[in-house]
Design a protein around this motif. Structure first.
Motif, PDB file in Angstrom:
ATOM      1  N   HIS A 258     -16.694  25.777  19.342  1.00 17.19           N
ATOM      2  CA  HIS A 258     -16.942  24.411  18.874  1.00 17.19           C
ATOM      3  C   HIS A 258     -16.949  24.396  17.348  1.00 17.19           C
ATOM      4  CE1 HIS A 258     -18.808  20.488  18.335  1.00 17.19           C
ATOM      5  NE2 HIS A 258     -18.394  20.230  19.565  1.00 17.19           N
TER       6      HIS A 258
ATOM      7  N   ASP B 269     -13.020  19.067  21.703  1.00 15.82           N
ATOM      8  CA  ASP B 269     -13.321  19.367  20.303  1.00 15.82           C
ATOM      9  C   ASP B 269     -12.168  20.138  19.654  1.00 15.82           C
ATOM     10  OD1 ASP B 269     -15.293  19.602  17.984  1.00 15.82           O
ATOM     11  OD2 ASP B 269     -14.853  21.716  18.416  1.00 15.82           O
TER      12      ASP B 269
ATOM     13  N   ARG C 288     -12.029  13.462  27.367  1.00 17.81           N
ATOM     14  CA  ARG C 288     -12.915  14.306  28.181  1.00 17.81           C
ATOM     15  C   ARG C 288     -12.462  14.356  29.643  1.00 17.81           C
ATOM     16  NH1 ARG C 288     -18.627  14.251  30.046  1.00 17.81           N
ATOM     17  NH2 ARG C 288     -19.536  16.171  29.236  1.00 17.81           N
TER      18      ARG C 288
ATOM     19  N   ASP D 299     -15.920  19.510  26.959  1.00 16.50           N
ATOM     20  CA  ASP D 299     -16.296  19.140  25.584  1.00 16.50           C
ATOM     21  C   ASP D 299     -15.701  20.111  24.565  1.00 16.50           C
ATOM     22  OD1 ASP D 299     -17.724  16.935  26.474  1.00 16.50           O
ATOM     23  OD2 ASP D 299     -19.668  17.968  26.392  1.00 16.50           O
TER      24      ASP D 299
ATOM     25  N   GLU E 227     -19.247  20.870  29.933  1.00 20.66           N
ATOM     26  CA  GLU E 227     -19.363  21.529  28.622  1.00 20.66           C
ATOM     27  C   GLU E 227     -18.052  22.194  28.227  1.00 20.66           C
ATOM     28  OE1 GLU E 227     -23.575  23.361  27.921  1.00 20.66           O
ATOM     29  OE2 GLU E 227     -23.028  23.551  30.049  1.00 20.66           O
TER      30      GLU E 227
END
Length: 173
Positions: free
Chosen positions: A97, A25, A41, A21, A18
């Motif tokens: 995010h 982003d 990633r 991620d 996570e």
């Protein structure tokens, strides 16, 4: 509703994907956070994994902002390791995010990092960010003091050199 909590070494390890991620982003969104494209990633996960030892020994403190079980943001403090600088820390990787921006999560993460630093006896926080960015506005309106701008200091994900603003904030004891 969201919660912000410091990630233990075990939680950090379980949240690596996570965290990766979030970093992807940010880079995909054009944030100058230390990486250039192509950046995927796997690259992001490797970067976070490289921090695991520092997280485990308490030199790199990481917070996560969660809502509905999802990690929406993070912020870190890097504690100084020199005897004459243990009163200060560097704030790094304040990431929210893109799908969760505009909800005050960045400010909440920043406030939590400042609170925790104060509790740990840190008296001075430092950071740098892209001049003219949304992040710079957050720091300027959050009581941080810009002490300089260095032209062409860091590259954007596309390699374009960007000016960088340097900030500090003295924390009340």
């Amino acid at each position: 509703m969201h919660t912000i909590e410091r990630l233990s070494a075990a939680e950090f390890g379980s949240r690596l994907e996570e965290l990766a991620d979030l970093l992807v982003d940010a880079v995909d969104g054009g944030a100058s956070v230390g990486f250039v494209t192509p950046f995927g990633r796997e690259d992001a996960a490797a970067w976070w994994k490289g921090r695991a030892a520092a997280v485990a020994d308490g030199a790199h403190l990481v917070w996560g902002c969660h809502a509905g079980g999802a990690l929406l943001g993070t912020v870190s403090l890097l504690l100084a390791d020199k005897p004459n600088s243990r009163h200060r820390a560097e704030l790094v990787k304040l990431l929210v995010h893109r799908s969760a921006r505009g909800r005050g999560l960045g400010r909440a993460l920043l406030a939590e990092a400042e609170r925790a630093a104060r509790e740990a006896g840190i008296e001075l926080l430092m950071l740098d960010t892209e001049t003219g960015s949304t992040a710079e506005h957050v720091y300027l309106t959050g009581g941080w003091i810009r002490y300089g701008i260095v032209p062409a200091y860091a590259g954007a994900p596309d390699g374009t050199l960007l000016d960088c603003s340097f900030f500090y904030k003295r924390l009340a004891r």
